[in-house]
Design a protein around this motif. Structure first.
Motif, PDB file in Angstrom:
ATOM      1  N   LYS A   1       3.016   0.509 -15.124  1.00  0.00           N
ATOM      2  CA  LYS A   1       3.690   1.808 -15.045  1.00  0.00           C
ATOM      3  C   LYS A   1       4.194   2.147 -16.433  1.00  0.00           C
ATOM      4  O   LYS A   1       4.914   1.370 -17.047  1.00  0.00           O
ATOM      5  CB  LYS A   1       4.847   1.747 -14.055  1.00  0.00           C
ATOM      6  CG  LYS A   1       5.627   3.034 -13.979  1.00  0.00           C
ATOM      7  CD  LYS A   1       6.851   2.875 -13.107  1.00  0.00           C
ATOM      8  CE  LYS A   1       7.701   4.132 -13.247  1.00  0.00           C
ATOM      9  NZ  LYS A   1       9.044   3.930 -12.779  1.00  0.00           N
TER      10      LYS A   1
ATOM     11  N   TYR B   1      -5.209  -4.060 -12.789  1.00  0.00           N
ATOM     12  CA  TYR B   1      -3.766  -3.785 -12.903  1.00  0.00           C
ATOM     13  C   TYR B   1      -3.519  -2.728 -13.965  1.00  0.00           C
ATOM     14  O   TYR B   1      -4.052  -2.767 -15.061  1.00  0.00           O
ATOM     15  CB  TYR B   1      -2.993  -5.061 -13.274  1.00  0.00           C
ATOM     16  CG  TYR B   1      -1.507  -4.819 -13.398  1.00  0.00           C
ATOM     17  CD1 TYR B   1      -0.725  -4.723 -12.261  1.00  0.00           C
ATOM     18  CD2 TYR B   1      -0.912  -4.668 -14.633  1.00  0.00           C
ATOM     19  CE1 TYR B   1       0.645  -4.481 -12.356  1.00  0.00           C
ATOM     20  CE2 TYR B   1       0.458  -4.436 -14.733  1.00  0.00           C
ATOM     21  CZ  TYR B   1       1.233  -4.341 -13.589  1.00  0.00           C
ATOM     22  OH  TYR B   1       2.570  -4.098 -13.700  1.00  0.00           O
TER      23      TYR B   1
ATOM     24  N   ASN C   1      -5.489   1.560  -3.733  1.00  0.00           N
ATOM     25  CA  ASN C   1      -4.371   1.319  -4.650  1.00  0.00           C
ATOM     26  C   ASN C   1      -3.283   0.505  -3.952  1.00  0.00           C
ATOM     27  O   ASN C   1      -2.933   0.762  -2.803  1.00  0.00           O
ATOM     28  CB  ASN C   1      -3.776   2.627  -5.145  1.00  0.00           C
ATOM     29  CG  ASN C   1      -4.591   3.233  -6.256  1.00  0.00           C
ATOM     30  OD1 ASN C   1      -5.264   2.526  -7.002  1.00  0.00           O
ATOM     31  ND2 ASN C   1      -4.551   4.544  -6.371  1.00  0.00           N
ATOM     32  N   ILE C   2      -2.759  -0.462  -4.686  1.00  0.00           N
ATOM     33  CA  ILE C   2      -1.661  -1.304  -4.219  1.00  0.00           C
ATOM     34  C   ILE C   2      -0.544  -1.195  -5.249  1.00  0.00           C
ATOM     35  O   ILE C   2      -0.757  -1.421  -6.443  1.00  0.00           O
ATOM     36  CB  ILE C   2      -2.104  -2.783  -4.089  1.00  0.00           C
ATOM     37  CG1 ILE C   2      -3.283  -2.922  -3.127  1.00  0.00           C
ATOM     38  CG2 ILE C   2      -0.935  -3.662  -3.682  1.00  0.00           C
ATOM     39  CD1 ILE C   2      -2.982  -2.576  -1.684  1.00  0.00           C
ATOM     40  N   ASN C   3       0.645  -0.828  -4.789  1.00  0.00           N
ATOM     41  CA  ASN C   3       1.803  -0.755  -5.676  1.00  0.00           C
ATOM     42  C   ASN C   3       2.362  -2.147  -5.909  1.00  0.00           C
ATOM     43  O   ASN C   3       2.408  -2.974  -4.994  1.00  0.00           O
ATOM     44  CB  ASN C   3       2.891   0.129  -5.064  1.00  0.00           C
ATOM     45  CG  ASN C   3       2.456   1.562  -4.944  1.00  0.00           C
ATOM     46  OD1 ASN C   3       1.873   2.126  -5.862  1.00  0.00           O
ATOM     47  ND2 ASN C   3       2.725   2.173  -3.800  1.00  0.00           N
TER      48      ASN C   3
ATOM     49  N   LYS D   1       0.830  -1.208   0.000  1.00  0.00           N
ATOM     50  CA  LYS D   1       0.000   0.000   0.000  1.00  0.00           C
ATOM     51  C   LYS D   1       0.861   1.254   0.000  1.00  0.00           C
ATOM     52  O   LYS D   1       0.429   2.302  -0.451  1.00  0.00           O
ATOM     53  CB  LYS D   1      -0.929   0.007   1.220  1.00  0.00           C
ATOM     54  CG  LYS D   1      -1.998  -1.049   1.159  1.00  0.00           C
ATOM     55  CD  LYS D   1      -2.909  -0.989   2.365  1.00  0.00           C
ATOM     56  CE  LYS D   1      -3.928  -2.111   2.285  1.00  0.00           C
ATOM     57  NZ  LYS D   1      -4.813  -2.130   3.441  1.00  0.00           N
TER      58      LYS D   1
ATOM     59  N   ASP E   1       4.772   3.351  -0.554  1.00  0.00           N
ATOM     60  CA  ASP E   1       5.907   3.397  -1.478  1.00  0.00           C
ATOM     61  C   ASP E   1       7.123   2.746  -0.819  1.00  0.00           C
ATOM     62  O   ASP E   1       7.507   3.102   0.287  1.00  0.00           O
ATOM     63  CB  ASP E   1       6.246   4.839  -1.861  1.00  0.00           C
ATOM     64  CG  ASP E   1       5.144   5.484  -2.673  1.00  0.00           C
ATOM     65  OD1 ASP E   1       4.456   4.754  -3.405  1.00  0.00           O
ATOM     66  OD2 ASP E   1       4.964   6.710  -2.567  1.00  0.00           O
TER      67      ASP E   1
ATOM     68  N   LEU F   1       9.105  -0.278  -9.242  1.00  0.00           N
ATOM     69  CA  LEU F   1       7.653  -0.156  -9.370  1.00  0.00           C
ATOM     70  C   LEU F   1       7.285  -0.488 -10.812  1.00  0.00           C
ATOM     71  O   LEU F   1       7.766   0.146 -11.747  1.00  0.00           O
ATOM     72  CB  LEU F   1       7.196   1.255  -9.015  1.00  0.00           C
ATOM     73  CG  LEU F   1       5.709   1.533  -9.144  1.00  0.00           C
ATOM     74  CD1 LEU F   1       4.913   0.738  -8.121  1.00  0.00           C
ATOM     75  CD2 LEU F   1       5.436   3.025  -8.964  1.00  0.00           C
TER      76      LEU F   1
ATOM     77  N   THR G   1       0.340  -0.805 -10.663  1.00  0.00           N
ATOM     78  CA  THR G   1      -0.548  -0.759  -9.504  1.00  0.00           C
ATOM     79  C   THR G   1      -1.739  -1.667  -9.754  1.00  0.00           C
ATOM     80  O   THR G   1      -2.065  -1.983 -10.894  1.00  0.00           O
ATOM     81  CB  THR G   1      -1.067   0.667  -9.227  1.00  0.00           C
ATOM     82  OG1 THR G   1      -1.790   1.122 -10.363  1.00  0.00           O
ATOM     83  CG2 THR G   1       0.066   1.630  -8.910  1.00  0.00           C
ATOM     84  N   THR G   2      -2.359  -2.061  -8.667  1.00  0.00           N
ATOM     85  CA  THR G   2      -3.607  -2.805  -8.727  1.00  0.00           C
ATOM     86  C   THR G   2      -4.469  -2.317  -7.574  1.00  0.00           C
ATOM     87  O   THR G   2      -4.111  -1.351  -6.898  1.00  0.00           O
ATOM     88  CB  THR G   2      -3.369  -4.340  -8.682  1.00  0.00           C
ATOM     89  OG1 THR G   2      -4.569  -5.017  -9.011  1.00  0.00           O
ATOM     90  CG2 THR G   2      -2.824  -4.794  -7.355  1.00  0.00           C
ATOM     91  N   LYS G   3      -5.580  -2.954  -7.340  1.00  0.00           N
ATOM     92  CA  LYS G   3      -6.469  -2.538  -6.254  1.00  0.00           C
ATOM     93  C   LYS G   3      -6.727  -3.724  -5.338  1.00  0.00           C
ATOM     94  O   LYS G   3      -6.780  -4.868  -5.774  1.00  0.00           O
ATOM     95  CB  LYS G   3      -7.784  -2.029  -6.823  1.00  0.00           C
ATOM     96  CG  LYS G   3      -7.609  -0.838  -7.749  1.00  0.00           C
ATOM     97  CD  LYS G   3      -8.696   0.162  -7.529  1.00  0.00           C
ATOM     98  CE  LYS G   3      -8.531   1.321  -8.484  1.00  0.00           C
ATOM     99  NZ  LYS G   3      -7.915   2.450  -7.876  1.00  0.00           N
TER     100      LYS G   3
END
Length: 172
Positions: A170, A167, A123-125, A103, A105, A112, A115-117
């Motif tokens: 980046k 997803y 948001n999940i990195n 969650k 950084d 990186l 991201t996803t959820k």
């Protein structure tokens, strides 16, 4: 005449039993996978299907063909879930790459990549940390091949991430 018939029967039996013997799948013993801090990843596999590792966010997928040379281990630490992919040969395990979900950084967790959820829409990195310099001159050619093959699964795992509905890769 009897002798000719006996030879034909013997040869037929030899062929039939030889073919039956070829049809049996040889199973190799699999090395012990260390226990993770959370329950071990669920891996589904069939001989003609890919292996999928369940995460809270989706499935990480890699080819069944590397089942005997690649293991996964999951860990949970504070707000980070990690999925470690190890190459396995003889009694050795070598970390090849790790996928992190966090969650917050974490630049020290690798690069990186997107991201996803989570299930609540947060948001999940997604971080990727490939290991470097893991092949050395003391290794046999077979051991090096195993590591190179395990490293190639990285592409399959990233491709599986890109298929997740939430997803977002980046963009450089």
């Amino acid at each position: 005449m009897f002798r000719k018939k006996a030879i034909v029967i013997f040869l037929s039996a030899f062929v039939v039993f030889g073919l039956v013997g070829c049809g049996h799948k040889k199973t190799a013993s699999t090395p012990e996978t260390p226990k993770s801090t959370i329950s071990s990843s669920t891996a589904e596999s069939n001989s003609n299907q890919d292996i999928s590792v369940d995460t809270p966010y989706g499935k990480l997928v890699y080819p069944y063909s590397v089942e005997e040379i690649l293991t996964t281990e999951s860990n949970k630490d504070d707000d980070t879930d990690s999925y470690i992919f190890d190459a396995v040969f003889d009694e050795n395990k070598i970390k090849v790459f790790t996928i992190y979900f966090s969650k917050s950084d974490h630049t020290d967790e690798g690069d990186l990549i997107g991201t996803t959820k989570d299930k609540d829409g947060n948001n999940i990195n997604v971080y990727l940390k490939p290991e470097s310099n893991i092949v050395n001159e003391e290794m046999s050619d077979d051991e090096k091949d195993i590591i190179y093959t395990a490293q190639e699964t990285l592409n399959d795992v990233v491709t599986s991430l890109e298929k997740w509905p939430d997803y977002k890769s980046k963009q450089n």
